[in-house]
Design an enzyme around this catalytic site. Structure first.
Site, PDB file in Angstrom:
ATOM      1  N   ASP A 139      -2.012  -2.137 -55.169  1.00 15.19           N
ATOM      2  CA  ASP A 139      -3.227  -2.114 -56.143  1.00 15.19           C
ATOM      3  C   ASP A 139      -2.880  -1.542 -57.220  1.00 15.19           C
ATOM      4  O   ASP A 139      -3.239  -0.460 -57.694  1.00 15.19           O
ATOM      5  CB  ASP A 139      -4.232  -0.863 -55.350  1.00 15.19           C
ATOM      6  CG  ASP A 139      -4.916  -1.529 -54.181  1.00 15.19           C
ATOM      7  OD1 ASP A 139      -4.897  -2.868 -53.918  1.00 15.19           O
ATOM      8  OD2 ASP A 139      -5.675  -0.959 -53.449  1.00 15.19           O
TER       9      ASP A 139
ATOM     10  N   ASP B 222      -8.478   5.589 -45.283  1.00 18.26           N
ATOM     11  CA  ASP B 222      -8.266   5.408 -46.614  1.00 18.26           C
ATOM     12  C   ASP B 222      -8.811   6.170 -47.639  1.00 18.26           C
ATOM     13  O   ASP B 222      -8.471   6.367 -48.746  1.00 18.26           O
ATOM     14  CB  ASP B 222      -9.358   4.026 -46.695  1.00 18.26           C
ATOM     15  CG  ASP B 222      -8.931   2.599 -46.313  1.00 18.26           C
ATOM     16  OD1 ASP B 222      -7.801   2.242 -46.021  1.00 18.26           O
ATOM     17  OD2 ASP B 222      -9.847   1.919 -45.691  1.00 18.26           O
TER      18      ASP B 222
END
Length: 595
Positions: free
Chosen positions: A303, A534
């Site tokens: 990411d 997460d």
């Protein structure tokens, strides 16, 4: 031989010589690193990086110590024992008699003061393979001072003729994959968890302290050396003697500039620490001879780079943090440095993170809406920077730690319903060119090759949480004549929006790790260990540099990046990377294929 096998084999020869000298273990063969002490204008480090009966691989690092060279350079040396160059890269090789001449490639014609180029080659030898004694750069003899250690010799009596072997076409084929014992114990301790506790998962180096071991709930106190030692035991216990170990490199300065749950420890300008305290340490450990027989897959910076396309000004989704990272260049600098440093180790296979179809699946002629082509072009800016040459990039990975399914079995983005294209009429699709990771990864691979990457690059897809099984999984195509209803009733991906990424409710384990499942796909992998959160559902003070992101709050109604939809996150989630029993149990219940 298939076309794909052929083009991948082209990369194999280009990567052969990258095996480190320290890794070589050959019966009666000596691996040498000699430094031609460069003159006032240059120095050269010549390395026999791999050697086998009748053949060898070499690297020649030339450093310009004089005035900057622009417009081209030529490096020359003589072989003393009849050696010949058979194939070269990072330069244009030719040989006449004993004289080898290397001219620059088109992309490395300029060589600034203190800058280096590293042409590599495969050669042949017979009888002996001595190191050349003199090198010339643009006619100047390289005789300048260098490091005091100029020769390294490794001789063993191993029966292996080429331990670990040269880089292979697909590292997952014909090999096992490392099972992290810490994660395995966590999984096995869960009711029903023993069904998947033997699955291989990624080892995340998400902080500098993770290199030595930091006591996090999932990884325990195991550091990189501990994992590699355990991986070597698992490799040695296999009849085929081949094992992949998956290491996630994840600690960029200003990490995850558009999120908070996975922010990192390094500030936006701490690129120096990233290089010396993080990448250099990882590279030193991985390059140790004890691990030379392992196939080390390095997943580079999750990411990161797509943020420089989608979340920077003038996009409406821009964040000040992403604008900063684009302006200071430290994402490009850090990723290219990691690729160059790790890619120079012969048994390392670099795969760059390439987001997922729900992030960069939009291709458009209008730059304001184009994520797909713009991201491929951005990745191409890595080539040649900090040694990140094509031969050091084995491929890309998509869907890391995400939830996008491999394929939607009941509908396509090109369907027409009620006389209208669902691509246009459905908010879920919203003009995206893809509805699954296989199609996206395959198309993105093609575009990356067009942008200059090796034609043999392979793709990985993280399937750890993209199964979407369980009782809510559709079993057939919708019969609705309304495009929105048609898509919503047909899709197996049950998220509120494709951009939702945090602890998604209803998700399940996906395809089990598998080598070469589709053309162009090197493997399905579980890089994100199932059961690791997460991000926290509420604010949790911590010393790990991790913030609270509202996308992890199940009550959050969204933002511009997810179309102002509900977050879809599970409640009671702990900090990112910490064990989340509730999610683990749901992933098993909704696994597809079912457990």
């Amino acid at each position: 031989m298939s076309l794909r096998t052929f083009v991948r084999s082209r990369k194999l020869t280009g990567a052969l010589a990258m095996t480190s000298v320290a890794a070589l273990s050959v019966a009666g063969v000596v691996a040498s690193t000699a430094t031609a002490n460069a003159a006032a204008g240059c120095r050269v480090a010549y390395q026999i990086s791999d050697q086998w009966p009748g053949g060898f691989g070499g690297n020649v690092t030339v450093t310009n110590l004089g005035d900057a060279i622009s417009g081209g350079w030529t490096l020359e040396w003589d072989f003393a024992a009849g050696q010949t160059v058979q194939q070269g890269w990072n330069g244009d090789f030719s040989q006449s008699g004993t004289r080898v001449t290397v001219r620059n490639a088109s992309w490395n014609a300029n060589l600034g003061t203190g800058s280096s180029a590293t042409p590599g080659f495969n050669g042949s030898w017979n009888g002996s393979n001595p190191v050349p004694t003199q090198f010339r750069l643009n006619g100047t003899v390289c005789t300048g001072t260098v490091d005091t250690t100029t020769t390294t010799t490794t001789t063993t009596t191993s029966s292996d003729t080429n331990p670990g072997g040269p880089r292979v076409d697909n590292p997952y084929v014909g090999a096992g994959v490392y099972v992290n014992p810490q994660w395995s114990r966590q999984a096995a301790a869960e009711p029903g968890g023993s069904r998947i506790a033997n699955q291989p998962t990624g080892v995340w180096m998400d902080r500098i302290s993770a290199i030595t071991g930091n006591g996090s709930p999932t990884t325990g106190s195991m550091g990189l050396v501990d994992h590699l030692n355990e991986a070597e035991k698992q490799r040695a216990a296999r009849a085929d003697g081949q094992l992949v170990v998956q290491v996630v490199v994840y600690n960029l300065p200003g990490r995850d500039c558009a999120a908070l749950a996975s922010n990192g420890e390094l500030k936006a300008d701490e690129i120096g620490r990233y290089k010396t305290e993080y990448i250099d340490k990882i590279a030193e450990i991985v390059a140790r001879p004890a691990y030379s027989k392992l196939r080390v897959v390095s997943v580079i910076e999750i990411d990161s780079l797509p943020n420089l396309v989608t979340n920077v000004s003038p996009r409406p989704t821009a964040t000040p943090e992403c604008d900063t990272m684009k302006q200071n260049g430290n994402y490009i600098e850090g990723v290219s440095y990691a690729l160059g440093k790790l890619g120079a180790i012969g048994n390392v296979y670099n795969y760059i993170d390439a987001a997922h179809h729900g992030w960069i699946g939009w291709g458009d002629d209008n730059p304001q809406y184009d994520n797909f082509y713009a991201s491929a072009k951005l990745f191409a800016t890595l080539l040649g920077k900090n040694g990140a040459t094509k031969d050091k990039i084995h491929g890309f990975i998509t869907n890391t730690a995400n939830y996008s399914p491999l394929e939607e079995p009941f509908w396509t983005v090109d369907d027409y319903v009620g006389g209208r294209p669902v691509k246009e009429a459905s908010k879920w699709v919203d003009w995206n060119d893809f509805n699954g990771e296989v199609g996206f990864a395959t198309a993105f691979r093609t575009e990356l090759v067009k942008q200059g990457f090796d034609s043999g690059i392979g793709m990985l897809i993280d399937t750890s949480r993209n199964g979407w099984g369980g009782p809510n999984r559709p079993t057939a195509k919708s019969t609705s004549g309304d495009p929105t209803t048609y898509v919503n009733e047909s899709r197996i991906d049950r998220r509120h929006q494709k951009g939702n990424w945090c602890n998604q409710s209803g998700a399940g384990l996906g395809e089990r790790p598998k080598a070469a499942p589709k053309p162009g796909i090197d493997a399905y992998v579980w890089i994100k260990p199932p059961g690791e959160s997460d991000g926290s559902a509420t604010l949790i003070p911590n010393e790990e540099g991790k913030g609270f992101d509202r996308m992890c709050d199940p009550t959050y109604t969204g933002n511009i990046r997810n179309g102002n939809n509900m977050s879809g996150a599970l409640a009671n989630a702990p900090l990112s990377g910490h064990w989340f029993s509730g999610q683990f149990q749901e992933l098993m219940r909704n696994a597809y294929p079912a457990l």
